[in-house]
Enzyme design. Structure first.
Site, PDB file in Angstrom:
ATOM      1  N   THR A 151       0.854  -1.119  -0.055  1.00  0.00           N
ATOM      2  CA  THR A 151       0.003   0.026  -0.088  1.00  0.00           C
ATOM      3  C   THR A 151       0.947   1.181  -0.003  1.00  0.00           C
ATOM      4  O   THR A 151       2.168   1.335   0.656  1.00  0.00           O
ATOM      5  CB  THR A 151      -1.016   0.074   1.211  1.00  0.00           C
ATOM      6  OG1 THR A 151      -0.054   0.370   2.281  1.00  0.00           O
ATOM      7  CG2 THR A 151      -1.728  -1.084   1.357  1.00  0.00           C
TER       8      THR A 151
ATOM      9  N   TRP B 129     -18.198  17.608  14.227  1.00  0.00           N
ATOM     10  CA  TRP B 129     -17.291  17.003  13.027  1.00  0.00           C
ATOM     11  C   TRP B 129     -17.486  17.877  11.761  1.00  0.00           C
ATOM     12  O   TRP B 129     -18.778  18.078  11.498  1.00  0.00           O
ATOM     13  CB  TRP B 129     -17.485  15.660  12.580  1.00  0.00           C
ATOM     14  CG  TRP B 129     -17.135  14.530  13.819  1.00  0.00           C
ATOM     15  CD1 TRP B 129     -17.951  13.641  14.828  1.00  0.00           C
ATOM     16  CD2 TRP B 129     -16.018  14.401  14.056  1.00  0.00           C
ATOM     17  NE1 TRP B 129     -17.054  13.263  15.495  1.00  0.00           N
ATOM     18  CE2 TRP B 129     -15.665  13.475  15.075  1.00  0.00           C
ATOM     19  CE3 TRP B 129     -14.555  14.820  13.629  1.00  0.00           C
ATOM     20  CZ2 TRP B 129     -14.739  13.028  15.874  1.00  0.00           C
ATOM     21  CZ3 TRP B 129     -13.489  14.327  14.085  1.00  0.00           C
ATOM     22  CH2 TRP B 129     -13.411  13.347  15.057  1.00  0.00           C
TER      23      TRP B 129
HETATM   24  P1  AMP Z   1      -5.310   2.663  -1.794  1.00  0.00           P
HETATM   25  O1  AMP Z   1      -5.039   1.383  -1.156  1.00  0.00           O
HETATM   26  O2  AMP Z   1      -4.217   3.485  -1.980  1.00  0.00           O
HETATM   27  O3  AMP Z   1      -6.064   2.440  -2.935  1.00  0.00           O
HETATM   28  O4  AMP Z   1      -6.224   3.800  -0.871  1.00  0.00           O
HETATM   29  C1  AMP Z   1      -7.557   3.483  -0.421  1.00  0.00           C
HETATM   30  C2  AMP Z   1      -8.070   4.319   0.142  1.00  0.00           C
HETATM   31  O5  AMP Z   1      -8.291   5.678  -0.862  1.00  0.00           O
HETATM   32  C3  AMP Z   1      -9.349   4.344   0.899  1.00  0.00           C
HETATM   33  O6  AMP Z   1      -9.268   3.712   1.990  1.00  0.00           O
HETATM   34  C4  AMP Z   1     -10.064   5.666   0.914  1.00  0.00           C
HETATM   35  O7  AMP Z   1      -9.382   6.481   1.794  1.00  0.00           O
HETATM   36  C5  AMP Z   1      -9.717   6.111  -0.649  1.00  0.00           C
HETATM   37  N1  AMP Z   1     -10.545   6.097  -1.623  1.00  0.00           N
HETATM   38  C6  AMP Z   1     -10.603   4.961  -2.458  1.00  0.00           C
HETATM   39  N2  AMP Z   1     -11.636   5.252  -3.503  1.00  0.00           N
HETATM   40  C7  AMP Z   1     -12.139   6.331  -2.980  1.00  0.00           C
HETATM   41  C8  AMP Z   1     -13.416   7.054  -3.364  1.00  0.00           C
HETATM   42  N3  AMP Z   1     -14.174   6.680  -4.467  1.00  0.00           N
HETATM   43  N4  AMP Z   1     -13.580   8.070  -2.658  1.00  0.00           N
HETATM   44  C9  AMP Z   1     -12.972   8.576  -1.403  1.00  0.00           C
HETATM   45  N5  AMP Z   1     -11.888   8.050  -1.262  1.00  0.00           N
HETATM   46  C10 AMP Z   1     -11.554   6.819  -1.872  1.00  0.00           C
END
Ligand code: AMP
Length: 540
Positions: A181, A439
């Site tokens: 990640t 919030w």
């Molecule tokens: P990653 O593992 O880098 O893909 O990041 C995942 C994180 O990205 C999630 O836990 C969310 O916080 C954020 N995320 C992914 N998709 C969305 C979306 N459509 N809208 C808002 N946040 C998102």
């Protein structure tokens, strides 16, 4: 029922048997190449043979440092179907993290793009287990380097046996892939994907109510193949016989728009930053994008204004989805139920800018200190997820239990869920702003700001406040040749929010710091803002 193994070998064999004449359009440094699946699958067998001859065995990790192109696609299938682990490495992490990731995964062999080779040279003294570096290049000669243990991808394939068997007995719970990640804090954490998880996630991508990926599509994953397996698209697409357009090294918005026009792309997937750039390309050039039936957007919140522009101005259907590296990634997707189509335009847009309904196969909950949150579209809580393509631990990491507890993945995303079951991400737990005990969602203010015609991008963070505990500060990047004052920004927000939500300060910036996958890097932004505010305090 029979207990056949849900593995990637079944997927390749299906494509090999039924879709020999379908094609992969692959952009590399030497140009755009159209390659039939018959060739791709033959090369998958050859690559598996080549890796075996280099001593790669079951369970060994093979890293890839590569753009989206046909060779990377071959690695996607050759490595797992010989029982080894495809470790896709993010090319944008710091050299220190790059070395950490390679060492932590104990990669034995690396497949590296010719133009990304400098990344490896920079960390060559820090990486420990690599026995061979295979260079993926169209050229005859290898790059000049002080590294000795190198081989050419094409020469290895030429010498390899095209009849190398792919293992169809692989247990479905075997690890097929590994991805770290991007993590905004601490060291990157590895997520291991099983054959079974990838297989079931691929089927989910084919559902009409999700992405509806099918043989008749011409699919372009813009999201990098090193970021959550390009959201699983290459796996599903090869299996379904979908034509794939792989946009290759450093695709600019103009290149992407040309690929859409030239190859009549029907669906494409990318993060909001990509789609912002794409919109600018469409504004500046005259591209035919009428083939697009869906653009899939996820990774960060898709601003409502962006969805509106794509659909009203360019007639391109826009689908907003949510997921994480830990979830393969698809968890929710914003599609309207049939009876919601009756709602007026603004209400439909509002619903479609939420993160949407959970996909079949996955379960979700929202919890707060009182237990499960009611589905009232208002109460907020942390999103929990479980299902067959959700990870149950981080790879070789003893801090896993913070995120994986009681059989659920605790996502760290704060949500509300409406009466219909549609999820809205309000914020990351750590990015919510608490002002006077109430919030404030940084994401809501960001989305409102990004709907302003002069704003290119905006991010909102909390700054400590002696009276209110925290107050929001907005950081705004203006579009070229546009001007706005702090007061104008506040006036624009005032009718949309309660008074205490209006940011105390609006700071104009050249750009907002981003993570390696294009998300706002709020940690770095906070440092930058702290510095800007202390400078302005000391000068006033
Ligand atoms: P990653 O593992 O880098 O893909 O990041 C995942 C994180 O990205 C999630 O836990 C969310 O916080 C954020 N995320 C992914 N998709 C969305 C979306 N459509 N809208 C808002 N946040 C998102």
């Amino acid at each position: 029922m029979m207990q056949t193994q849900l593995n990637l070998t079944t997927m390749v064999k299906h494509a090999e048997k039924y879709f020999a004449d379908k094609t992969v359009i692959s952009r590399t440094l030497s140009g755009v190449h159209t390659i039939p699946y018959s060739k791709i699958t033959e090369r998958i067998h050859r690559l598996a043979g080549a890796l075996k001859s280099l001593g790669v065995g079951k369970g060994d990790r093979v890293g890839t440092i590569a753009w989206n192109h046909h060779r990377h696609l071959e690695a996607y299938f050759a490595i797992p179907t010989m029982g080894a682990v495809l470790h896709t490495i993010n090319i944008r992490v710091s050299p220190d993290d790059l070395a950490y990731i390679i060492n932590h995964a104990e990669d034995k062999v690396l497949l590296v793009d010719e133009d990304l080779f400098p990344l490896i040279e920079r960390v060559k003294d820090q990486i420990t287990d690599i026995e061979k570096i295979i260079v993926m290049t169209d050229k005859e000669e290898l790059p000049e380097t002080s590294l000795t243990n190198m081989a050419s991808y094409e020469s290895l394939l030429e010498e390899a046996d095209p009849d190398t068997e792919l293992d169809d007995a692989i247990d479905e719970n075997t690890i097929a892939g590994l991805c770290y990640t991007s993590g905004t804090t601490g060291r990157p954490k590895g997520v291991a994907y099983s054959h079974r998880g990838i297989y079931l996630h691929s089927l989910a991508l084919g559902l009409k109510d999700t992405v509806g990926l099918s043989e008749e599509d011409i699919a372009m994953p813009i999201v990098p193949m090193f970021h959550v397996n390009a959201w699983g698209m290459p796996f599903a697409a090869l299996w379904f016989g979908t034509t794939q357009v792989l946009p290759g090294p450093m695709p600019t918005p103009q290149i992407l728009a040309e690929l859409v026009e030239d190859y009549k792309v029907t669906m494409a997937a990318g993060v909001p930053t990509i789609w912002m750039g794409f919109l600018q390309a469409l504004e500046q050039g005259n591209y035919d994008t009428s083939s697009l039936r869906c653009i899939l957007c996820g990774g960060s919140a898709a601003p409502k204004g962006m969805i509106r522009t794509f659909e009203s101005t360019y007639h391109i259907p826009f689908v907003h989805a949510y997921g994480m590296t830990e979830t393969s990634p698809i968890v929710t997707l914003a599609r309207l139920k049939s009876y919601q189509q009756e709602l007026d335009e603004e209400e439909r847009l509002e619903l479609r800018s939420r993160q949407g309904m959970v996909v079949p196969g996955i379960e979700i909950r929202g919890i707060n200190e009182h237990g499960d949150i009611p589905h009232d579209g208002n109460t907020i809580g942390e999103l929990l997820v479980r299902g067959p393509w959700i990870a149950d631990a981080y790879y070789k990491n003893d801090r896993s239990e913070e995120s994986f507890r009681d059989g659920w993945l605790h996502t760290g995303d704060v949500v509300n869920i409406d009466e219909e079951g549609s999820v809205k991400i309000v914020d990351r737990t750590k990015d919510m702003i608490k002002s006077g005990g109430e919030w404030i969602s940084s994401v809501d203010i960001e989305n409102a700001l990004m709907a302003h015609e002069a704003v290119f991008e905006a991010s909102v963070i909390a700054v400590p406040d002696p009276k209110w505990q925290e107050r929001p500060v907005a950081c705004v990047v203006l579009k070229e040749k546009k001007t706005l004052t702090e007061e104008e920004v506040k006036e624009f927000l005032t009718p949309q929010f309660a008074k205490y939500w209006i940011p105390d300060r609006v700071l104009f910036m050249e750009e907002i710091p981003k993570t390696s996958v294009g998300k706002f890097l709020k940690r770095a932004l906070r440092d930058q803002v702290e510095e800007m505010l202390s400078l302005s305090d000391s000068s006033s």
